[in-house]
Enzyme design. Sequence first.
Site, PDB file in Angstrom:
ATOM      1  N   ASN A  42       0.840  -1.200   0.000  1.00 29.92           N
ATOM      2  CA  ASN A  42       0.000   0.000   0.000  1.00 29.92           C
ATOM      3  C   ASN A  42       0.876   1.252   0.000  1.00 29.92           C
ATOM      4  O   ASN A  42       1.952   1.285   0.611  1.00 29.92           O
ATOM      5  CB  ASN A  42      -1.014   0.004   1.143  1.00 29.92           C
ATOM      6  CG  ASN A  42      -0.465  -0.308   2.512  1.00 29.92           C
ATOM      7  OD1 ASN A  42       0.575  -0.945   2.647  1.00 29.92           O
ATOM      8  ND2 ASN A  42      -1.151   0.134   3.541  1.00 29.92           N
ATOM      9  N   GLU A  44       0.336   5.236   0.664  1.00 27.31           N
ATOM     10  CA  GLU A  44      -0.612   6.240   1.168  1.00 27.31           C
ATOM     11  C   GLU A  44      -0.263   7.634   0.655  1.00 27.31           C
ATOM     12  O   GLU A  44       0.799   7.858   0.065  1.00 27.31           O
ATOM     13  CB  GLU A  44      -0.627   6.182   2.698  1.00 27.31           C
ATOM     14  CG  GLU A  44      -1.118   4.806   3.162  1.00 27.31           C
ATOM     15  CD  GLU A  44      -1.334   4.692   4.653  1.00 27.31           C
ATOM     16  OE1 GLU A  44      -0.810   5.525   5.413  1.00 27.31           O
ATOM     17  OE2 GLU A  44      -2.063   3.760   5.048  1.00 27.31           O
ATOM     18  N   CYS A  53      -4.188   0.650  -2.483  1.00 24.66           N
ATOM     19  CA  CYS A  53      -3.987  -0.589  -1.716  1.00 24.66           C
ATOM     20  C   CYS A  53      -2.953  -1.490  -2.393  1.00 24.66           C
ATOM     21  O   CYS A  53      -2.739  -1.424  -3.609  1.00 24.66           O
ATOM     22  CB  CYS A  53      -5.291  -1.361  -1.603  1.00 24.66           C
ATOM     23  SG  CYS A  53      -6.572  -0.528  -0.660  1.00 24.66           S
ATOM     24  N   GLU A  55      -3.115  -4.601  -3.150  1.00 27.76           N
ATOM     25  CA  GLU A  55      -3.660  -5.479  -4.187  1.00 27.76           C
ATOM     26  C   GLU A  55      -3.692  -4.766  -5.538  1.00 27.76           C
ATOM     27  O   GLU A  55      -3.330  -5.336  -6.574  1.00 27.76           O
ATOM     28  CB  GLU A  55      -5.095  -5.906  -3.833  1.00 27.76           C
ATOM     29  CG  GLU A  55      -5.203  -6.727  -2.558  1.00 27.76           C
ATOM     30  CD  GLU A  55      -5.401  -5.890  -1.297  1.00 27.76           C
ATOM     31  OE1 GLU A  55      -4.877  -4.758  -1.239  1.00 27.76           O
ATOM     32  OE2 GLU A  55      -6.076  -6.363  -0.376  1.00 27.76           O
ATOM     33  N   CYS A  86     -10.460  -4.686   0.573  1.00 27.63           N
ATOM     34  CA  CYS A  86     -11.541  -3.697   0.642  1.00 27.63           C
ATOM     35  C   CYS A  86     -12.456  -3.858  -0.577  1.00 27.63           C
ATOM     36  O   CYS A  86     -12.125  -4.543  -1.555  1.00 27.63           O
ATOM     37  CB  CYS A  86     -10.955  -2.281   0.699  1.00 27.63           C
ATOM     38  SG  CYS A  86     -10.342  -1.664  -0.881  1.00 27.63           S
ATOM     39  N   CYS A  89     -10.976  -2.912  -3.989  1.00 30.35           N
ATOM     40  CA  CYS A  89     -10.050  -3.926  -4.519  1.00 30.35           C
ATOM     41  C   CYS A  89     -10.808  -5.155  -5.018  1.00 30.35           C
ATOM     42  O   CYS A  89     -10.432  -5.743  -6.027  1.00 30.35           O
ATOM     43  CB  CYS A  89      -9.014  -4.322  -3.471  1.00 30.35           C
ATOM     44  SG  CYS A  89      -7.758  -3.046  -3.251  1.00 30.35           S
TER      45      CYS A  89
HETATM   46  N1  THU Z   1      -5.233  -1.500   2.592  1.00 33.53           N
HETATM   47  C1  THU Z   1      -4.673  -2.303   1.639  1.00 33.53           C
HETATM   48  O1  THU Z   1      -3.589  -2.009   1.132  1.00 33.53           O
HETATM   49  N2  THU Z   1      -5.331  -3.411   1.279  1.00 33.53           N
HETATM   50  C2  THU Z   1      -6.480  -3.876   1.859  1.00 33.53           C
HETATM   51  O2  THU Z   1      -6.981  -4.905   1.470  1.00 33.53           O
HETATM   52  C3  THU Z   1      -7.104  -3.101   2.946  1.00 33.53           C
HETATM   53  C4  THU Z   1      -6.529  -1.749   3.182  1.00 33.53           C
HETATM   54  C5  THU Z   1      -4.495  -0.309   3.037  1.00 33.53           C
HETATM   55  C6  THU Z   1      -5.033   1.022   2.613  1.00 33.53           C
HETATM   56  C7  THU Z   1      -4.440   1.921   3.684  1.00 33.53           C
HETATM   57  O3  THU Z   1      -3.123   2.286   3.310  1.00 33.53           O
HETATM   58  C8  THU Z   1      -4.367   1.056   4.912  1.00 33.53           C
HETATM   59  O4  THU Z   1      -4.461  -0.282   4.454  1.00 33.53           O
HETATM   60  C9  THU Z   1      -5.431   1.331   5.940  1.00 33.53           C
HETATM   61  O5  THU Z   1      -6.683   1.291   5.377  1.00 33.53           O
END
Ligand code: THU
Length: 126
Positions: A42, A44, A53, A55, A86, A89
Amino acid sequence: MSYDTLIDKAKEAREMAYVKYSNFKVGAALLGKSGKIYTGCNVENASYGATICAERVAFTKAISEGEKEFEAIAIVSSSEDVTYPCGICRQFMSEFGLDLKLIFTDEKKISEHKLSDLLPHAFTDF
Ligand code: THU
């Protein structure tokens, strides 16, 4: 390709996570039908909404390198519990096939789900 290898690759990718705001690291390793593995973490952003994310990073790397069909994706996070993808994704991945296997681990056991089980009645085409 063993799922252990895919999980190890996801854990390696997790270390690259850019998580300045949540401090929640996620790593993914996507196995293409060619046998190649594409990893993602991920990333940010100060705007929050521009965060991507792990994925989707793995998928966009794969698609941009010409891979079009996928077998499985392993997903790990910095939580002790399984982290399920999420909704964005799930929808994003469904574009490339609902038969995709999703591999999770909570350090005690490995579990596997088909994307179609996590996204029933998916919106596909119009
Ligand atoms: N996140 C992911 O990378 N993948 C997921 O399946 C769930 C959430 C990340 C997004 C963000 O950077 C952090 O987790 C908190 O939501």
